[in-house]
Design a protein around this motif. Structure first.
Motif, PDB file in Angstrom:
ATOM      1  N   ALA A 135       0.572  -1.086  -0.069  1.00 19.78           N
ATOM      2  CA  ALA A 135       0.073   0.269   0.267  1.00 19.78           C
ATOM      3  C   ALA A 135       0.538   1.162  -0.192  1.00 19.78           C
ATOM      4  N   THR A 136       0.086   1.974  -0.709  1.00 18.89           N
ATOM      5  CA  THR A 136       0.787   4.073  -1.233  1.00 18.89           C
ATOM      6  C   THR A 136      -0.419   4.702  -0.320  1.00 18.89           C
ATOM      7  N   LEU A 137       0.979   4.891   1.538  1.00 22.62           N
ATOM      8  CA  LEU A 137      -0.241   6.528   1.581  1.00 22.62           C
ATOM      9  C   LEU A 137       0.694   7.470   1.688  1.00 22.62           C
ATOM     10  N   PHE A 138       0.075   8.177   2.528  1.00 23.85           N
ATOM     11  CA  PHE A 138       0.636  10.225   1.786  1.00 23.85           C
ATOM     12  C   PHE A 138       0.691  10.450   3.658  1.00 23.85           C
ATOM     13  N   LEU A 187       4.488   1.273   2.197  1.00 28.68           N
ATOM     14  CA  LEU A 187       4.561   1.044   3.436  1.00 28.68           C
ATOM     15  C   LEU A 187       5.057  -0.793   3.091  1.00 28.68           C
ATOM     16  N   GLY A 188       5.548  -1.390   3.578  1.00 29.09           N
ATOM     17  CA  GLY A 188       6.385  -2.253   4.119  1.00 29.09           C
ATOM     18  C   GLY A 188       5.821  -3.595   4.626  1.00 29.09           C
ATOM     19  N   LYS A 189       6.197  -4.918   4.996  1.00 27.90           N
ATOM     20  CA  LYS A 189       6.108  -6.075   5.335  1.00 27.90           C
ATOM     21  C   LYS A 189       5.753  -5.899   6.499  1.00 27.90           C
ATOM     22  N   LYS A 190       4.091  -6.393   7.190  1.00 23.69           N
ATOM     23  CA  LYS A 190       3.818  -7.022   8.589  1.00 23.69           C
ATOM     24  C   LYS A 190       4.795  -6.570   9.850  1.00 23.69           C
ATOM     25  N   ILE A 191       4.830  -6.321  10.947  1.00 23.01           N
ATOM     26  CA  ILE A 191       6.215  -6.476  11.955  1.00 23.01           C
ATOM     27  C   ILE A 191       5.222  -6.257  13.111  1.00 23.01           C
ATOM     28  N   GLY A 192       3.605  -6.152  13.005  1.00 23.30           N
ATOM     29  CA  GLY A 192       3.257  -5.983  14.306  1.00 23.30           C
ATOM     30  C   GLY A 192       1.547  -5.910  14.270  1.00 23.30           C
ATOM     31  N   GLY A 193       1.157  -6.289  15.064  1.00 21.24           N
ATOM     32  CA  GLY A 193      -0.146  -5.579  15.047  1.00 21.24           C
ATOM     33  C   GLY A 193      -1.103  -5.891  16.968  1.00 21.24           C
ATOM     34  N   GLY A 194      -1.908  -5.528  16.910  1.00 18.96           N
ATOM     35  CA  GLY A 194      -2.427  -5.437  18.470  1.00 18.96           C
ATOM     36  C   GLY A 194      -4.243  -5.340  18.173  1.00 18.96           C
ATOM     37  N   GLY A 195      -5.226  -4.799  18.935  1.00 17.46           N
ATOM     38  CA  GLY A 195      -6.939  -5.640  18.614  1.00 17.46           C
ATOM     39  C   GLY A 195      -7.215  -3.239  18.014  1.00 17.46           C
ATOM     40  N   ILE A 222       8.798   0.995   6.497  1.00 17.60           N
ATOM     41  CA  ILE A 222       8.034   1.964   6.231  1.00 17.60           C
ATOM     42  C   ILE A 222       9.189   1.389   4.941  1.00 17.60           C
ATOM     43  N   ILE A 223       9.270   1.424   3.891  1.00 22.96           N
ATOM     44  CA  ILE A 223      10.714   1.177   2.610  1.00 22.96           C
ATOM     45  C   ILE A 223      11.517   1.919   2.597  1.00 22.96           C
ATOM     46  N   SER A 224      11.130   3.123   2.954  1.00 22.83           N
ATOM     47  CA  SER A 224      12.308   4.027   2.538  1.00 22.83           C
ATOM     48  C   SER A 224      12.773   4.281   3.645  1.00 22.83           C
ATOM     49  N   THR A 225      13.037   3.361   5.130  1.00 20.30           N
ATOM     50  CA  THR A 225      13.817   4.127   6.244  1.00 20.30           C
ATOM     51  C   THR A 225      13.503   2.412   6.857  1.00 20.30           C
ATOM     52  N   ASP A 226      14.393   2.515   7.378  1.00 23.82           N
ATOM     53  CA  ASP A 226      14.678   1.248   8.432  1.00 23.82           C
ATOM     54  C   ASP A 226      14.458   2.160  10.002  1.00 23.82           C
ATOM     55  N   LYS A 227      14.231   3.284   9.928  1.00 26.29           N
ATOM     56  CA  LYS A 227      13.842   3.883  11.452  1.00 26.29           C
ATOM     57  C   LYS A 227      12.701   4.366  11.888  1.00 26.29           C
ATOM     58  N   THR A 228      12.252   3.962  11.489  1.00 27.83           N
ATOM     59  CA  THR A 228      10.612   4.123  11.155  1.00 27.83           C
ATOM     60  C   THR A 228       9.629   2.846  11.035  1.00 27.83           C
ATOM     61  N   ALA A 229       8.381   2.907  11.545  1.00 25.86           N
ATOM     62  CA  ALA A 229       7.533   2.530  11.289  1.00 25.86           C
ATOM     63  C   ALA A 229       6.534   2.855  11.202  1.00 25.86           C
ATOM     64  N   ALA A 230       4.770   2.317  10.313  1.00 24.89           N
ATOM     65  CA  ALA A 230       3.605   2.449  10.299  1.00 24.89           C
ATOM     66  C   ALA A 230       2.852   2.484  11.429  1.00 24.89           C
ATOM     67  N   PRO A 250       4.350   9.581  18.358  1.00 30.20           N
ATOM     68  CA  PRO A 250       3.731   9.820  16.744  1.00 30.20           C
ATOM     69  C   PRO A 250       4.526  10.930  16.409  1.00 30.20           C
ATOM     70  N   LEU A 251       5.328  10.784  14.967  1.00 32.79           N
ATOM     71  CA  LEU A 251       6.079  11.795  14.325  1.00 32.79           C
ATOM     72  C   LEU A 251       5.560  12.223  12.674  1.00 32.79           C
ATOM     73  N   ASP A 252       4.629  12.062  11.975  1.00 31.89           N
ATOM     74  CA  ASP A 252       4.057  12.556  11.585  1.00 31.89           C
ATOM     75  C   ASP A 252       2.623  11.759  11.094  1.00 31.89           C
ATOM     76  N   THR A 253       1.560  12.230  10.404  1.00 28.63           N
ATOM     77  CA  THR A 253       0.584  11.271  10.238  1.00 28.63           C
ATOM     78  C   THR A 253       0.648  10.831   8.746  1.00 28.63           C
ATOM     79  N   LEU A 254      -0.907  10.016   8.877  1.00 23.46           N
ATOM     80  CA  LEU A 254      -0.966   9.804   7.295  1.00 23.46           C
ATOM     81  C   LEU A 254      -1.773   9.278   6.866  1.00 23.46           C
ATOM     82  N   HIS A 255      -2.233   9.495   5.939  1.00 20.82           N
ATOM     83  CA  HIS A 255      -3.796   9.406   5.050  1.00 20.82           C
ATOM     84  C   HIS A 255      -3.754   8.706   4.026  1.00 20.82           C
ATOM     85  N   LYS A 256      -4.778   7.856   3.414  1.00 25.97           N
ATOM     86  CA  LYS A 256      -5.174   7.700   2.308  1.00 25.97           C
ATOM     87  C   LYS A 256      -4.998   8.584   1.044  1.00 25.97           C
ATOM     88  N   THR A 257      -5.376   9.389   0.791  1.00 23.71           N
ATOM     89  CA  THR A 257      -5.534  10.445  -0.095  1.00 23.71           C
ATOM     90  C   THR A 257      -4.791  11.511   0.310  1.00 23.71           C
TER      91      THR A 257
END
Length: 743
Positions: free
Chosen positions: A2-5, A14-22, A29-37, A70-77
């Motif tokens: 998926a590509t978000l903004f 977005l890259g592979k899933k590394i975790g999850g919860g309720g 995040i493909i472009s960096t190893d230091k952050t996740a979404a 939270p470092l930044d917000t994510l949006h579908k559009t």
């Protein structure tokens, strides 16, 4: 993928899933190893979206160091609704539960110690302090929020649930884990309407620290004194801190069996727990994060390392290692480091077979055996005389003073009392009257014992009795003169007796005075002289006896024989070092199977297994009553847990038997590294000590004779002089006796 903004409209891949919860899932995040979404499962209300936007805008370096903020917000559009946010990647961090839970720690981090856990507590407190410094409140404090690195660095996740205040608008924490919720909020049903405080967080902080330091124990979970177990939420609500020093609390609830004692902690840490979990602490008075940082730093600096097991560290005010004491009771919290003995076997063999190069021990031992004791030096001591007894004086001198005793006493005793012929007749008549009166009295009284008399006869009887009495008592003038004569004679005898006693005493005193004034001064002088001579002789005899004792102690064979015996024993021990080492190593290997089995049973936690018919509630009941691992299970222990009848008790016994059958012995791990090092050091130390002893003590035998000869010269001179003086004193005493004693 998926590509978000982001908030700027830039693409985020977005890259592979590394975790999850309720609430949502976490992706790389493909472009960096230091952050996740983090992407939410469902669309969030506008207020929640605004909250994340505000948090991202207020992000700081200090918050990013301790949280997945939270470092930044994510949006579908571009410019669309917020569906998630970008946060720091915490890959490489582990769940806090993996460190403080003994079962998880054994599997994933078996070599960490208590100091590591204290450091985690300290860093958690530092994270709380950082968040509170920004005026934020965590709210939903629980172990699931925290991840830890292998260097004890901590990171808080799910920060979007924190309580944030911005421009006087409160974005509350809407959730809470009941077991970590403060007592004052236990009855709260809707947390979205509650303004959380830092003091609420401080309760959760204290509970986390207790949880970690006390090996996963909950401070409000214990053995309730009532008829049934109390629910944990009720125990929290009633401030029933199970480890409290408060007497009234202890009467209601006690720590579970085999739990760690808070006495293992410094007094400062104990008082912090008491304050945090008490009712008074709920009044904005619980220890703060900054106070915990200082206290935990002090605690960490006061740790002491166990001599037996390297992973055992404990408070240095304790007299012994508490972790070892717990292991002796079948409870293991920190694990020994095992290794393969085969890798070290060659080294172990060569270490024991080292040979000393300073001396040839066979030759030295033959030399020791060939040395013979020279025996005690010959010397003739005089026989010790018996103490001279003082002879009794001849007191013939007393005959000189016979003339001072008077031949006749001045006072004479009165002679026998004589009566004239007329007086004798009067005495005879008196005796006759008395006899007649007695006869009259008896003949008058006798009829009344046999017959009943009339009044006239009774009156006559009384008159006759009176007449008898008068006749018995009658004394004429001549009778009275005779009585007076008797009394005067008796008084004369008494007076004479007293005068004679006084005169005798005066005479005796006069005799003693004359003797003392002449004889006793002479005798005193003689006696003093004799005592002085005897005292001198007795003193010299004692001195001679002491010299003899010194001689015997310095010049007997004891020192030589003891040294030779000790060296022979040391040599035999030296020859048997390798045999003893191998025997002890063999014993360790024999014992290893039992040790591994016990270790396996102590590390098999009930909560890690699914047991048919034993759900979470029953497992918690077992846990509260000190039954955590397979080795804790016994028919008696399980049967006393409320809710466990014969059926469930048998289920637990069957499960224990099943675990026993799963045990597999590992010969390669039969000995731990610390055991090997101790064994090796023990025998190397013994070997070196025996070598030094044999080398240093072998020359001692040759020195004994030289020492004896040197001391002989000094004692011989002293003994000869003393013997000569003693002999002279004996002659003087005999001569003194001959001349002066029999005077």
């Amino acid at each position: 993928m998926a590509t978000l903004f982001n908030s700027n409209g830039s693409k985020v891949q977005l890259g592979k899933k590394i975790g999850g919860g309720g609430e949502g899932n976490v992706y790389k995040i493909i472009s960096t190893d230091k952050t996740a979404a983090k992407i939410w499962h469902e669309k969030k209300p506008k207020k929640k979206q605004n909250k994340i936007t505000i948090m991202a805008e207020s992000s700081s370096d200090s918050l990013r160091k301790v949280t997945a903020w939270p470092l930044d917000t994510l949006h579908k559009t571009k410019g669309g609704d917020v569906i998630g946010f970008i946060m720091p990647d915490i890959t490489g961090y582990n769940k806090l539960h993996d460190f403080y839970n003994p079962s998880n720690r054994k599997k994933k981090h078996p070599n960490i110690d208590w100091e590591f856990l204290i450091s985690i507590c300290r860093n958690i407190a530092a994270s709380f302090a950082t968040i509170h410094a920004k005026n934020h409140v965590i709210g939903d404090v629980n172990p699931g929020l925290i991840f830890v690195s292998n260097k004890t660095v901590t990171k808080f996740v799910d920060c979007d649930s924190f309580q944030i205040i911005h421009n006087k608008i409160t974005y509350p924490c809407r959730v809470g884990v009941q077991n970590f919720t403060p007592p004052e909020l236990q009855k709260t049903k809707d947390f979205s309407k509650v303004l959380r405080t830092k003091n609420h967080d401080n309760f959760g902080l204290a509970l986390l620290i207790f949880h970690i330091l006390m090996m996963g124990r909950h401070p409000f979970s214990g053995v309730y004194s009532g008829n049934s177990d109390m629910e944990l939420r009720v125990s929290i609500q009633k401030y029933l801190y199970a480890y409290s020093s408060n007497t009234s609390t202890r009467l209601k609830i006690k720590p579970p069996p085999k739990s760690i004692s808070v006495d293992m902690l410094p007094n400062e840490i104990q008082s912090f727990f008491e304050k945090a979990f008490s009712q008074s602490g709920s009044l904005f008075n619980r220890p703060t994060a900054k106070e915990w940082i200082k206290a935990l730093d002090r605690f960490r600096s006061q740790l002491k390392k166990c001599r037996s097991i390297s992973t055992h560290k404990y408070y240095n005010k304790l007299t012994s290692c508490p972790w070892c004491l717990l292991e002796n009771k079948g409870v293991t919290y920190f694990y020994k480091k095992s290794f393969n003995i085969n890798k070290y076997w060659d080294g172990a063999q060569s270490a024991i077979s080292l040979k000393i190069t300073k001396i040839n021990f066979n030759q030295e031992f033959n030399k020791i055996k060939s040395l013979a004791s020279p025996g005690p030096t010959k010397i003739t001591f005089p026989s010790l005389f018996k103490p001279c007894k003082e002879k009794p004086f001849n007191l013939t001198i007393l005959n000189t003073y016979k003339e001072i005793i008077p031949k006749q006493l001045k006072t004479q005793m009165p002679g026998q009392l004589f009566f004239s012929a007329d007086e004798k007749k009067i005495l005879k008549k008196r005796k006759g009257r008395k006899f007649q009166s007695i006869f009259l009295f008896l003949t008058t009284i006798a009829p009344s014992y046999y017959f009943s008399l009339n009044i006239k006869a009774q009156v006559t009887q009384i008159l006759l009795v009176v007449l008898a009495f008068i006749l018995f008592s009658y004394k004429s003038s001549k009778d009275k003169k005779i009585d007076k004569k008797k009394k005067e004679h008796t008084n004369q005898k008494k007076q004479a007796t007293v005068e004679l006693l006084i005169q005798n005493k005066q005479i005796k005193s006069e005799i003693v005075g004359r003797i003392n004034s002449t004889r006793l001064p002479i005798l005193s002088t003689i006696k003093s002289a004799e005592l002085k001579l005897n005292k001198g002789i007795s003193s010299n005899k004692n001195n001679l006896k002491n010299l003899k004792n010194q001689w015997e102690s310095n010049f007997n064979d004891t020192s030589f024989n003891t040294t030779q015996k000790n060296l022979t024993s040391s040599y035999k021990k030296y020859k048997n070092i390798k045999l003893d080492y191998n025997a002890e190593l063999h014993t360790i290997n024999i014992k290893a199977k039992d040790d591994q089995f016990n270790y396996y049973m102590q590390s098999t936690y009930i909560n890690d297994w699914k047991i048919k018919g034993i759900g979470p509630k029953k497992k918690r009941g077992l846990y509260i009553h000190g039954i955590q691992v397979a080795s804790d299970i016994s028919s008696w222990a399980v049967d006393r847990v409320p809710g466990f009848g014969e059926k469930h008790t048998q289920t637990m016994l069957d499960w224990k038997y099943q675990m026993e059958n799963l045990f597999v012995f590992s010969p390669n791990n039969a000995i731990t590294l610390s055991q090997y090092k101790r064994l090796k050091n023990k025998y190397l130390k013994l070997k070196l000590g025996l070598e030094r002893k044999i080398i240093n003590e072998s020359d001692k035998l040759e020195q004994i004779n030289k020492q004896r000869l040197q001391k002989n010269d000094k004692l011989t001179d002293s003994i000869n002089k003393l013997m000569h003086k003693l002999a002279q004193d004996e002659i003087n005493l005999e001569e003194f006796k001959r001349k002066y004693i029999n005077i």
